[in-house]
Design a protein around this motif. Structure first.
Motif, PDB file in Angstrom:
ATOM      1  N   PRO A 115      30.881  58.927  17.859  1.00  8.08           N
ATOM      2  CA  PRO A 115      31.324  58.982  16.456  1.00  8.08           C
ATOM      3  C   PRO A 115      32.835  58.797  16.389  1.00  8.08           C
ATOM      4  O   PRO A 115      33.567  59.267  17.265  1.00  8.08           O
ATOM      5  N   ALA A 116      33.317  58.121  15.367  1.00 16.13           N
ATOM      6  CA  ALA A 116      34.743  57.790  15.265  1.00 16.13           C
ATOM      7  C   ALA A 116      35.627  59.029  15.391  1.00 16.13           C
ATOM      8  O   ALA A 116      36.677  58.995  16.043  1.00 16.13           O
ATOM      9  N   ALA A 117      35.192  60.141  14.786  1.00 18.08           N
ATOM     10  CA  ALA A 117      36.005  61.358  14.812  1.00 18.08           C
ATOM     11  C   ALA A 117      36.115  61.956  16.210  1.00 18.08           C
ATOM     12  O   ALA A 117      37.036  62.729  16.484  1.00 18.08           O
ATOM     13  N   GLU A 118      35.175  61.616  17.081  1.00 12.55           N
ATOM     14  CA  GLU A 118      35.147  62.180  18.438  1.00 12.55           C
ATOM     15  C   GLU A 118      35.501  61.145  19.499  1.00 12.55           C
ATOM     16  O   GLU A 118      35.456  61.433  20.695  1.00 12.55           O
ATOM     17  N   PHE A 119      35.875  59.951  19.059  1.00 11.45           N
ATOM     18  CA  PHE A 119      35.999  58.833  19.995  1.00 11.45           C
ATOM     19  C   PHE A 119      37.078  59.064  21.059  1.00 11.45           C
ATOM     20  O   PHE A 119      36.804  58.992  22.252  1.00 11.45           O
ATOM     21  N   GLU A 120      38.292  59.348  20.623  1.00 13.30           N
ATOM     22  CA  GLU A 120      39.381  59.510  21.590  1.00 13.30           C
ATOM     23  C   GLU A 120      39.095  60.649  22.559  1.00 13.30           C
ATOM     24  O   GLU A 120      39.291  60.512  23.774  1.00 13.30           O
ATOM     25  N   ALA A 121      38.591  61.766  22.050  1.00 11.59           N
ATOM     26  CA  ALA A 121      38.292  62.906  22.912  1.00 11.59           C
ATOM     27  C   ALA A 121      37.203  62.560  23.921  1.00 11.59           C
ATOM     28  O   ALA A 121      37.293  62.940  25.101  1.00 11.59           O
ATOM     29  N   GLY A 122      36.176  61.854  23.481  1.00 13.52           N
ATOM     30  CA  GLY A 122      35.090  61.479  24.377  1.00 13.52           C
ATOM     31  C   GLY A 122      35.537  60.534  25.473  1.00 13.52           C
ATOM     32  O   GLY A 122      35.182  60.698  26.646  1.00 13.52           O
ATOM     33  N   VAL A 123      36.331  59.530  25.100  1.00 12.46           N
ATOM     34  CA  VAL A 123      36.837  58.573  26.082  1.00 12.46           C
ATOM     35  C   VAL A 123      37.745  59.274  27.089  1.00 12.46           C
ATOM     36  O   VAL A 123      37.628  59.077  28.304  1.00 12.46           O
ATOM     37  N   MET A 124      38.650  60.107  26.597  1.00  9.33           N
ATOM     38  CA  MET A 124      39.592  60.775  27.485  1.00  9.33           C
ATOM     39  C   MET A 124      38.895  61.777  28.399  1.00  9.33           C
ATOM     40  O   MET A 124      39.292  61.944  29.565  1.00  9.33           O
ATOM     41  N   ALA A 125      37.850  62.432  27.930  1.00  9.50           N
ATOM     42  CA  ALA A 125      37.106  63.355  28.790  1.00  9.50           C
ATOM     43  C   ALA A 125      36.495  62.612  29.970  1.00  9.50           C
ATOM     44  O   ALA A 125      36.555  63.081  31.121  1.00  9.50           O
ATOM     45  N   TYR A 126      35.921  61.456  29.699  1.00  9.48           N
ATOM     46  CA  TYR A 126      35.336  60.663  30.791  1.00  9.48           C
ATOM     47  C   TYR A 126      36.427  60.162  31.731  1.00  9.48           C
ATOM     48  O   TYR A 126      36.299  60.240  32.957  1.00  9.48           O
ATOM     49  N   ALA A 127      37.518  59.634  31.170  1.00 12.38           N
ATOM     50  CA  ALA A 127      38.601  59.100  31.990  1.00 12.38           C
ATOM     51  C   ALA A 127      39.208  60.187  32.875  1.00 12.38           C
ATOM     52  O   ALA A 127      39.492  59.954  34.065  1.00 12.38           O
ATOM     53  N   LYS A 128      39.389  61.382  32.325  1.00 10.96           N
ATOM     54  CA  LYS A 128      39.968  62.475  33.116  1.00 10.96           C
ATOM     55  C   LYS A 128      38.996  62.949  34.185  1.00 10.96           C
ATOM     56  O   LYS A 128      39.415  63.391  35.269  1.00 10.96           O
ATOM     57  N   MET A 129      37.704  62.879  33.921  1.00 14.87           N
ATOM     58  CA  MET A 129      36.722  63.200  34.953  1.00 14.87           C
ATOM     59  C   MET A 129      36.875  62.249  36.137  1.00 14.87           C
ATOM     60  O   MET A 129      36.919  62.677  37.300  1.00 14.87           O
ATOM     61  N   LEU A 130      37.004  60.939  35.861  1.00 16.62           N
ATOM     62  CA  LEU A 130      37.208  59.979  36.941  1.00 16.62           C
ATOM     63  C   LEU A 130      38.525  60.240  37.667  1.00 16.62           C
ATOM     64  O   LEU A 130      38.611  60.142  38.894  1.00 16.62           O
ATOM     65  N   ALA A 131      39.557  60.581  36.907  1.00 20.64           N
ATOM     66  CA  ALA A 131      40.882  60.774  37.493  1.00 20.64           C
ATOM     67  C   ALA A 131      40.955  62.004  38.384  1.00 20.64           C
ATOM     68  O   ALA A 131      41.741  62.033  39.338  1.00 20.64           O
ATOM     69  N   ASN A 132      40.130  63.010  38.105  1.00 23.38           N
ATOM     70  CA  ASN A 132      40.298  64.290  38.788  1.00 23.38           C
ATOM     71  C   ASN A 132      39.143  64.709  39.689  1.00 23.38           C
ATOM     72  O   ASN A 132      39.338  65.567  40.556  1.00 23.38           O
ATOM     73  N   ASP A 133      37.951  64.142  39.502  1.00 23.18           N
ATOM     74  CA  ASP A 133      36.784  64.645  40.227  1.00 23.18           C
ATOM     75  C   ASP A 133      36.282  63.730  41.333  1.00 23.18           C
ATOM     76  O   ASP A 133      35.441  64.157  42.131  1.00 23.18           O
ATOM     77  N   VAL A 134      36.739  62.491  41.378  1.00 29.31           N
ATOM     78  CA  VAL A 134      36.230  61.558  42.387  1.00 29.31           C
ATOM     79  C   VAL A 134      37.394  60.939  43.161  1.00 29.31           C
ATOM     80  O   VAL A 134      38.548  61.045  42.764  1.00 29.31           O
ATOM     81  N   SER A 135      37.065  60.292  44.258  1.00 29.11           N
ATOM     82  CA  SER A 135      38.086  59.727  45.137  1.00 29.11           C
ATOM     83  C   SER A 135      38.743  58.493  44.535  1.00 29.11           C
ATOM     84  O   SER A 135      38.060  57.510  44.218  1.00 29.11           O
ATOM     85  N   PRO A 136      40.074  58.487  44.394  1.00 27.18           N
ATOM     86  CA  PRO A 136      40.765  57.280  43.930  1.00 27.18           C
ATOM     87  C   PRO A 136      40.551  56.104  44.877  1.00 27.18           C
ATOM     88  O   PRO A 136      40.498  54.953  44.436  1.00 27.18           O
ATOM     89  N   ARG A 137      40.446  56.397  46.155  1.00 26.36           N
ATOM     90  CA  ARG A 137      40.196  55.318  47.117  1.00 26.36           C
ATOM     91  C   ARG A 137      38.817  54.703  46.875  1.00 26.36           C
ATOM     92  O   ARG A 137      38.663  53.479  46.901  1.00 26.36           O
ATOM     93  N   SER A 138      37.831  55.548  46.627  1.00 26.65           N
ATOM     94  CA  SER A 138      36.490  55.029  46.329  1.00 26.65           C
ATOM     95  C   SER A 138      36.508  54.166  45.072  1.00 26.65           C
ATOM     96  O   SER A 138      35.885  53.095  45.034  1.00 26.65           O
TER      97      SER A 138
END
Length: 273
Positions: free
Chosen positions: A196-219
């Protein structure tokens, strides 16, 4: 660095590149092309950045090429088209296919999430398709637009689009230039998720931060390269390339940390090495 047509910020391991001509629905011009490439370079070189989000300000993601630019081209100056510069130097070992004027997103060594917040048309759609993962706001609308401008399937979209949605669906969108809303884009496979438009930025950033912090950058770096290269390889070639990469992953610090944090039942502390 000061940018003319974009905004750039880094937040919790995520670089956010925002096209910033909202009064023109972020229509693409030469200055924007140079800014985007410079910001991608900054994000690639910054060890604190692990993921890149690419989005637009206001009601549009990117409405395509600025009409003033198209008028200049109509007058005979085709060099004004994208302003993206020549072959990318993000990865000098990348395939030549990914080092051309508009096909260099795959050579950026970090995942790029396309956050399609609104109107996405023409050249804007081409760049959206070169991102690795696409999320859409439920306010987003997509169109290839080219056939309604007397143009052709530009900058590799005839290669990208069938791989995402199939030949016949790609032909439909290219031939008709019809508008596709976010839900149809999801059904076709143009995007992976709709918020939903009202939740868009928060939803995208939550996923992006999960990738940034929970998985290997090398992978992430190696998998991105493998995924894009595999689009131009046979199965056997893809297997051979992965086998060649395996020894490096076993010797990496991130592999050691990946095993250690699992056995010790604690959050991972990946370094990307």
């Amino acid at each position: 660095m000061t940018y003319e047509d974009i905004l750039y910020r880094v937040e919790d391991g995520v670089a956010v590149i925002t096209l910033n001509r909202p009064d023109r629905l972020n229509a693409w011009r030469g200055e924007m092309g140079r800014d985007v490439k410079s910001a991608m370079r900054a994000a690639s070189d910054d060890a604190a950045v692990r993921v890149i989000v690419f989005t637009g300000a206001g009601r549009g993601f990117c409405a395509g090429a600025d009409m003033n630019t198209l008028q200049v081209i109509q007058g005979g100056n085709a060099a004004a088209r994208s302003g993206a510069g020549g072959a990318s130097d993000f990865d000098p070992n990348a395939r030549a296919d990914f080092r051309m004027a508009n096909s260099w997103f795959p050579a950026v060594p970090k995942p790029i999430i396309g956050a399609i917040n609104g109107a996405c048309a023409g050249l804007g759609m081409v760049y959206a398709l070169y991102t690795d993962i696409r999320f859409a706001s439920d306010a987003a609308v997509f169109t290839t637009a080219f056939s309604k401008r007397g143009l052709i399937a530009e900058h590799g979209i005839s290669w990208l689009l069938p791989r995402l949605i199939g030949f016949a669906a790609a032909a439909d969108l290219l031939f008709s230039s019809r508008k596709v809303d976010a839900q149809e884009a999801l059904a076709l496979g143009l995007v992976t998720r709709v918020f939903p438009a009202a939740e868009f930025e928060a939803g995208v950033m939550a996923y992006a931060k999960m990738l940034a912090n929970d998985v290997s950058p090398r992978s992430l770096r190696e998998m991105k390269r493998e995924l894009w290269n595999a689009q131009l390889e046979s199965l056997g070639e893809s297997i051979a390339a992965a086998d060649a990469d395996m020894a490096g992953s076993f010797a990496s610090e991130d592999f050691k940390e990946g095993v250690a944090h699992f056995l010790e039942k604690r959050p991972a502390k990946f370094t990307g090495k």
